[in-house]
Write a protein that holds these residues in place. Structure first.
Motif, PDB file in Angstrom:
ATOM      1  N   ARG A 228      75.236  83.182  45.766  1.00  0.00           N
ATOM      2  CA  ARG A 228      73.665  82.369  45.501  1.00  0.00           C
ATOM      3  C   ARG A 228      73.055  81.777  46.686  1.00  0.00           C
ATOM      4  O   ARG A 228      73.338  81.492  47.727  1.00  0.00           O
ATOM      5  CB  ARG A 228      73.999  80.949  44.929  1.00  0.00           C
ATOM      6  CG  ARG A 228      74.279  81.426  43.299  1.00  0.00           C
ATOM      7  CD  ARG A 228      74.096  80.025  42.663  1.00  0.00           C
ATOM      8  NE  ARG A 228      75.380  79.029  42.500  1.00  0.00           N
ATOM      9  CZ  ARG A 228      75.313  78.345  41.677  1.00  0.00           C
ATOM     10  NH1 ARG A 228      74.236  78.007  41.416  1.00  0.00           N
ATOM     11  NH2 ARG A 228      75.826  77.134  42.552  1.00  0.00           N
TER      12      ARG A 228
ATOM     13  N   SER B 197      71.600  71.148  43.055  1.00  0.00           N
ATOM     14  CA  SER B 197      71.602  71.333  41.752  1.00  0.00           C
ATOM     15  C   SER B 197      71.309  69.792  40.605  1.00  0.00           C
ATOM     16  O   SER B 197      70.096  69.756  39.842  1.00  0.00           O
ATOM     17  CB  SER B 197      73.460  71.000  41.308  1.00  0.00           C
ATOM     18  OG  SER B 197      73.438  70.581  40.076  1.00  0.00           O
TER      19      SER B 197
ATOM     20  N   VAL C 140      79.158  90.499  48.612  1.00  0.00           N
ATOM     21  CA  VAL C 140      79.005  90.138  47.684  1.00  0.00           C
ATOM     22  C   VAL C 140      78.064  89.008  47.205  1.00  0.00           C
ATOM     23  O   VAL C 140      77.273  88.355  47.668  1.00  0.00           O
ATOM     24  CB  VAL C 140      80.598  89.121  47.155  1.00  0.00           C
ATOM     25  CG1 VAL C 140      81.105  87.986  46.197  1.00  0.00           C
ATOM     26  CG2 VAL C 140      80.905  90.081  48.338  1.00  0.00           C
TER      27      VAL C 140
ATOM     28  N   ARG D  49      63.540  69.516  35.848  1.00  0.00           N
ATOM     29  CA  ARG D  49      63.555  70.018  34.935  1.00  0.00           C
ATOM     30  C   ARG D  49      63.874  68.775  33.938  1.00  0.00           C
ATOM     31  O   ARG D  49      62.157  69.106  32.194  1.00  0.00           O
ATOM     32  CB  ARG D  49      64.837  71.451  34.001  1.00  0.00           C
ATOM     33  CG  ARG D  49      65.118  71.036  33.157  1.00  0.00           C
ATOM     34  CD  ARG D  49      64.089  72.726  32.844  1.00  0.00           C
ATOM     35  NE  ARG D  49      64.602  73.337  31.247  1.00  0.00           N
ATOM     36  CZ  ARG D  49      64.060  73.915  30.704  1.00  0.00           C
ATOM     37  NH1 ARG D  49      62.242  74.570  31.747  1.00  0.00           N
ATOM     38  NH2 ARG D  49      63.350  74.444  29.709  1.00  0.00           N
TER      39      ARG D  49
ATOM     40  N   THR E  56      68.234  69.819  38.627  1.00  0.00           N
ATOM     41  CA  THR E  56      68.247  69.598  36.820  1.00  0.00           C
ATOM     42  C   THR E  56      67.147  67.854  36.069  1.00  0.00           C
ATOM     43  O   THR E  56      66.743  68.064  35.664  1.00  0.00           O
ATOM     44  CB  THR E  56      69.210  68.665  37.141  1.00  0.00           C
ATOM     45  OG1 THR E  56      70.923  69.069  36.423  1.00  0.00           O
ATOM     46  CG2 THR E  56      69.431  67.730  35.064  1.00  0.00           C
TER      47      THR E  56
ATOM     48  N   LEU F 197      70.259  71.429  29.328  1.00  0.00           N
ATOM     49  CA  LEU F 197      69.324  69.931  29.114  1.00  0.00           C
ATOM     50  C   LEU F 197      68.876  70.351  27.996  1.00  0.00           C
ATOM     51  O   LEU F 197      69.020  69.070  27.044  1.00  0.00           O
ATOM     52  CB  LEU F 197      68.772  69.817  30.010  1.00  0.00           C
ATOM     53  CG  LEU F 197      68.704  69.471  31.346  1.00  0.00           C
ATOM     54  CD1 LEU F 197      66.950  69.754  31.881  1.00  0.00           C
ATOM     55  CD2 LEU F 197      68.960  68.234  31.053  1.00  0.00           C
TER      56      LEU F 197
ATOM     57  N   GLU G 106      86.706  80.202  42.419  1.00  0.00           N
ATOM     58  CA  GLU G 106      86.591  80.010  44.002  1.00  0.00           C
ATOM     59  C   GLU G 106      84.984  80.603  43.758  1.00  0.00           C
ATOM     60  O   GLU G 106      84.433  80.127  44.293  1.00  0.00           O
ATOM     61  CB  GLU G 106      87.214  80.872  45.263  1.00  0.00           C
ATOM     62  CG  GLU G 106      86.553  80.893  46.429  1.00  0.00           C
ATOM     63  CD  GLU G 106      86.598  82.285  47.235  1.00  0.00           C
ATOM     64  OE1 GLU G 106      86.021  82.181  48.158  1.00  0.00           O
ATOM     65  OE2 GLU G 106      87.493  83.647  46.807  1.00  0.00           O
ATOM     66  N   TYR G 107      84.442  81.412  42.937  1.00  0.00           N
ATOM     67  CA  TYR G 107      83.040  81.536  43.007  1.00  0.00           C
ATOM     68  C   TYR G 107      82.496  80.695  41.327  1.00  0.00           C
ATOM     69  O   TYR G 107      81.463  80.967  41.080  1.00  0.00           O
ATOM     70  CB  TYR G 107      83.684  83.468  42.364  1.00  0.00           C
ATOM     71  CG  TYR G 107      83.703  84.265  43.585  1.00  0.00           C
ATOM     72  CD1 TYR G 107      82.531  84.401  44.339  1.00  0.00           C
ATOM     73  CD2 TYR G 107      85.201  84.887  43.194  1.00  0.00           C
ATOM     74  CE1 TYR G 107      82.980  84.858  45.056  1.00  0.00           C
ATOM     75  CE2 TYR G 107      85.269  85.470  44.699  1.00  0.00           C
ATOM     76  CZ  TYR G 107      84.534  86.041  45.396  1.00  0.00           C
ATOM     77  OH  TYR G 107      84.552  86.430  46.846  1.00  0.00           O
TER      78      TYR G 107
ATOM     79  N   ASP H  88      85.998  89.335  51.806  1.00  0.00           N
ATOM     80  CA  ASP H  88      85.280  88.148  52.014  1.00  0.00           C
ATOM     81  C   ASP H  88      86.119  86.924  51.939  1.00  0.00           C
ATOM     82  O   ASP H  88      86.120  85.756  52.754  1.00  0.00           O
ATOM     83  CB  ASP H  88      84.126  87.981  50.905  1.00  0.00           C
ATOM     84  CG  ASP H  88      83.440  87.084  50.511  1.00  0.00           C
ATOM     85  OD1 ASP H  88      82.671  86.229  52.008  1.00  0.00           O
ATOM     86  OD2 ASP H  88      83.146  86.290  49.998  1.00  0.00           O
ATOM     87  N   ARG H  89      87.030  86.774  51.483  1.00  0.00           N
ATOM     88  CA  ARG H  89      87.947  85.440  51.884  1.00  0.00           C
ATOM     89  C   ARG H  89      88.758  85.702  52.917  1.00  0.00           C
ATOM     90  O   ARG H  89      89.053  84.943  53.642  1.00  0.00           O
ATOM     91  CB  ARG H  89      89.018  85.867  50.909  1.00  0.00           C
ATOM     92  CG  ARG H  89      88.892  84.834  49.761  1.00  0.00           C
ATOM     93  CD  ARG H  89      89.782  85.197  48.854  1.00  0.00           C
ATOM     94  NE  ARG H  89      89.192  85.311  47.504  1.00  0.00           N
ATOM     95  CZ  ARG H  89      89.552  86.279  46.140  1.00  0.00           C
ATOM     96  NH1 ARG H  89      91.221  87.238  46.319  1.00  0.00           N
ATOM     97  NH2 ARG H  89      88.928  86.705  45.570  1.00  0.00           N
TER      98      ARG H  89
ATOM     99  N   GLU I   6      79.729  74.654  41.264  1.00  0.00           N
ATOM    100  CA  GLU I   6      80.001  73.333  41.223  1.00  0.00           C
ATOM    101  C   GLU I   6      79.737  72.495  40.098  1.00  0.00           C
ATOM    102  O   GLU I   6      80.636  71.876  39.184  1.00  0.00           O
ATOM    103  CB  GLU I   6      79.596  72.381  42.121  1.00  0.00           C
ATOM    104  CG  GLU I   6      79.380  72.968  43.677  1.00  0.00           C
ATOM    105  CD  GLU I   6      79.161  74.154  44.269  1.00  0.00           C
ATOM    106  OE1 GLU I   6      77.941  75.119  44.099  1.00  0.00           O
ATOM    107  OE2 GLU I   6      79.256  74.461  45.379  1.00  0.00           O
ATOM    108  N   VAL I   7      78.929  72.639  40.321  1.00  0.00           N
ATOM    109  CA  VAL I   7      78.686  71.996  37.630  1.00  0.00           C
ATOM    110  C   VAL I   7      80.048  71.983  37.688  1.00  0.00           C
ATOM    111  O   VAL I   7      80.054  70.974  36.343  1.00  0.00           O
ATOM    112  CB  VAL I   7      77.096  72.192  37.182  1.00  0.00           C
ATOM    113  CG1 VAL I   7      76.670  71.095  36.427  1.00  0.00           C
ATOM    114  CG2 VAL I   7      76.101  72.088  38.140  1.00  0.00           C
TER     115      VAL I   7
ATOM    116  N   ARG J 290      85.469  92.019  47.934  1.00  0.00           N
ATOM    117  CA  ARG J 290      85.420  90.374  47.745  1.00  0.00           C
ATOM    118  C   ARG J 290      87.255  90.175  48.459  1.00  0.00           C
ATOM    119  O   ARG J 290      87.000  88.991  49.093  1.00  0.00           O
ATOM    120  CB  ARG J 290      86.276  90.023  45.803  1.00  0.00           C
ATOM    121  CG  ARG J 290      85.177  89.763  45.326  1.00  0.00           C
ATOM    122  CD  ARG J 290      85.167  90.086  43.756  1.00  0.00           C
ATOM    123  NE  ARG J 290      86.357  88.818  43.192  1.00  0.00           N
ATOM    124  CZ  ARG J 290      85.547  87.610  42.386  1.00  0.00           C
ATOM    125  NH1 ARG J 290      84.749  88.685  41.505  1.00  0.00           N
ATOM    126  NH2 ARG J 290      86.096  87.252  42.009  1.00  0.00           N
TER     127      ARG J 290
ATOM    128  N   MET K 247      76.552  69.713  45.494  1.00  0.00           N
ATOM    129  CA  MET K 247      75.702  69.461  44.466  1.00  0.00           C
ATOM    130  C   MET K 247      73.913  68.563  44.820  1.00  0.00           C
ATOM    131  O   MET K 247      73.282  68.704  43.655  1.00  0.00           O
ATOM    132  CB  MET K 247      76.568  68.101  43.805  1.00  0.00           C
ATOM    133  CG  MET K 247      77.448  68.381  43.185  1.00  0.00           C
ATOM    134  SD  MET K 247      77.535  70.171  41.948  1.00  0.00           S
ATOM    135  CE  MET K 247      76.748  68.761  40.329  1.00  0.00           C
TER     136      MET K 247
END
Lengths: 205, 398
Positions: free
Chosen positions: B128, B173, B125, B180, B177, A154, A188-189, B9-10, A192-193, B6, B170
């Protein structure tokens, strides 16, 4: 600090703890390491600290760290003086130089606009950047391109917008470095942004 | 070998249909629990025992697995059992109805170190927090939420954000944003008020403010649209004699005809420019919006009885269940923390019927006798026993 710590030790721990990335535990470990280390090692560290303050200056043109008034990049006749890359920190210059891709000159802002931290445009080397562009114009050596390479945060984006508005009348063109997927990364990893930015920045093949 | 994990995981975790049956739960050093391993089956799970034995902590562990954070505290280190230096919650989520042997489980793993460092893993793995919710979705109904209708607006904004998240890619996210940008903008406004900065600088923060703010408002409005029908249906079921229950978005930037959320926010930002510089803080935007419960067009905050508030909250929870189920056809895991004592017999009956329809639910209570006899008969009972060596859980009738 517990009372058992004698004053010189406490003072060194405190000084270490003030450095970025160093917590109280690490500060103690470093201090006790130096206490046990040979005398020469501690003295060499002290001398290095003093030398870095006494001998390192900021380049008077680009504000990168330097050991002389004009740094080695600014005084290199082989660099393309018509291109300028604006970065936040001296470390960013190092990173870009490692690529060998950019042959122009740099300008280091020493931060990004961030009101939370009390950093306004006047606290950065922005006035100096605009003066540099002005001087180049007066000397008939207009910058053909200024690449704004502030971080994609930002604060970095706000700084980029601020700079672009002021640089546009002074230089040939203002560009912004691209954002997208890291090389060797896995779609894949990716978050999104980053993916959205990568899609927005797609180009024809 | 990170490469092989990995690849696994798939194969094991297709993104399309997250399974929602929690097959097992393992806790290490979570609050009163030193060590606990549970194997859970389908249907209602009844967790009972005295106060402060560790019933809510069990639900909290599941919330941790689903959201990556507790619903009771923001300080992760507080969750670590006294005298230990880490906590770990693991769970396996599997497809409902699959045989034990062939069940392809997805392993969820959340751990916190004493310094507060958190690690989240899905099938080994590092991921987030959002990756957890893709596998395990929960609807939590806890006593604290009884304040939702009349309590402070922050409660309702948090509820809105939690609901909007799974329906809007999103959203998290945009929220990060926005938070902030808002604090940068407010710092700048204070500096402008004190004559330390120039108002022209606001412009550089307005673009991300409008972009993320409008995305949040649009997602919330869409959520309320989606919620309207299931909410009205649930309310009609619980309180057929009352006027219809509706949810409205209370905003300081209402849309004029033909206006987008972004236009409305930009217009209001412009209109409040003088005032915000005087106040030193941003006066419009989703951080000041609210959720308004109405019955027959009247705002519940000002006139609702305790009974009406409870009906409204229960209807919202049932609508939440419907909405999450509609996402991909798989009902979420319902977590009820001692709420039966807060509801009258009629409202309890509606909740019990809904629990019976779900593939799995966890219900805690101090007094099993308070529960519906039918639910008690059908539920698998777990008794929580407080112990200084660490809380224990035993299988057995309630």
């Amino acid at each position: 600090m517990p009372a058992v710590l004698i004053e010189p030790v406490a003072r060194l721990i405190e000084s270490f703890a003030r450095l970025p990335g160093i917590g109280p535990k690490t500060a103690q470990r470093l201090t006790y390491h130096l206490l046990r280390a040979p005398d020469t090692e501690a003295r060499a560290l002290a001398a290095a600290l003093i030398a870095v303050r006494e001998q390192v200056v900021f380049c008077e043109r680009c504000f990168n760290i330097s050991d002389r008034p004009v740094c080695s990049i600014c005084s290199d006749p082989g660099r393309d003086a018509a291109r300028l890359c604006v970065v936040e920190e001296p470390l960013d210059v190092l990173a870009l130089e490692r690529t060998g891709e950019f042959k122009g000159l740099y300008h280091v802002l020493h931060g990004a606009i961030s009101p939370i931290d009390g950093v306004g445009p006047e606290r950065l080397k922005i006035r100096q950047l605009l003066e540099r562009a002005d001087e180049a114009n007066r000397a008939g050596a207009r910058f053909e391109e200024v690449v704004i390479a502030t971080n994609p945060t930002l604060e970095g984006e706000a700084t980029a917008m601020y700079l672009a508005e002021r640089l546009e009348p002074l230089v040939g063109s203002v560009t912004r470095i691209a954002r997208g997927l890291p090389v060797g990364g896995d779609l894949e990893y990716a978050d999104e942004v980053t993916l959205i930015r990568a899609l927005q920045g797609r180009r024809a093949m | 070998m990170p490469g092989s994990t990995r690849a696994r995981d798939r194969v094991v975790a297709p993104r399309s249909r997250p399974p929602t049956l929690l097959r097992s739960l393992a806790l290490r050093n979570l609050r009163g629990y030193a060590s606990l391993d549970l194997t859970l089956g389908p249907g209602p799970q009844l967790v009972w025992g005295p106060n402060a034995a560790g019933k809510t902590t069990l639900l909290e562990a599941i919330v941790l697995l689903a959201l990556g954070r507790s619903h009771r505290t923001g300080a992760d280190a507080e969750l670590i059992r006294w005298g230990t230096d880490f906590l770990r919650v693991e769970g396996v989520v599997g497809i409902a109805g699959a045989e034990e042997e062939e069940a392809e489980g997805v392993a969820l793993d959340v751990s916190v170190q004493a310094g507060g460092r958190k690690r989240i893993q899905v099938n080994g793995v590092p991921r987030r927090p959002a990756a957890l919710a893709e596998q395990l979705r929960t609807v939590l109904f806890a006593p604290e939420e009884m304040l939702l209708v009349v309590g402070p607006p922050t409660l309702r904004r948090t509820a809105l954000d939690q609901l909007a998240g799974p329906h809007t890619p999103m959203y998290g996210s945009h929220l990060t944003t926005y938070t902030r940008v808002l604090s940068q903008r407010n710092s700048l406004l204070r500096q402008i008020r004190d004559g330390e900065a120039d108002r022209a600088q606001l412009r550089y923060w307005d673009e991300p403010f409008l972009a993320s703010g409008a995305a949040i408002v649009a997602a919330r409005l869409r959520l309320l649209e989606l919620l309207a029908e299931p909410l009205a249906a649930a309310h009609l079921e619980i309180a057929p004699a009352e006027d219809p229950l509706t949810l409205a978005y209370g905003t300081n930037a209402p849309l004029l005809p033909g206006e987008s959320p972004r236009d409305a926010l930009a217009r209001r930002l412009h209109e409040t420019a003088e005032k915000e510089a005087w106040n030193g803080t941003t006066l419009v935007g989703p951080h000041r919006d609210d959720l308004v419960f109405r019955i027959g067009g009247r705002d519940l905050t000002t006139f609702a009885s305790r009974g009406q508030q409870r009906t409204a909250i229960l209807a919202l929870k049932l609508a939440e269940l419907d909405l999450l189920t509609a996402l991909d056809g798989r009902p979420p895991l319902l977590l009820l923390d001692d709420v039966f004592s807060e509801l009258d017999p009629l409202r309890r009956g509606h909740l019990v019927r809904r629990i019976a329809e779900l593939p799995q639910a966890l219900v805690t209570t101090t007094v099993p006798e308070d529960l519906d006899p039918d639910l008690r008969r059908r539920a698998h009972a777990w008794r929580v026993i407080a112990d200084v060596e660490g809380a224990r859980i035993e299988e057995g009738e309630a």
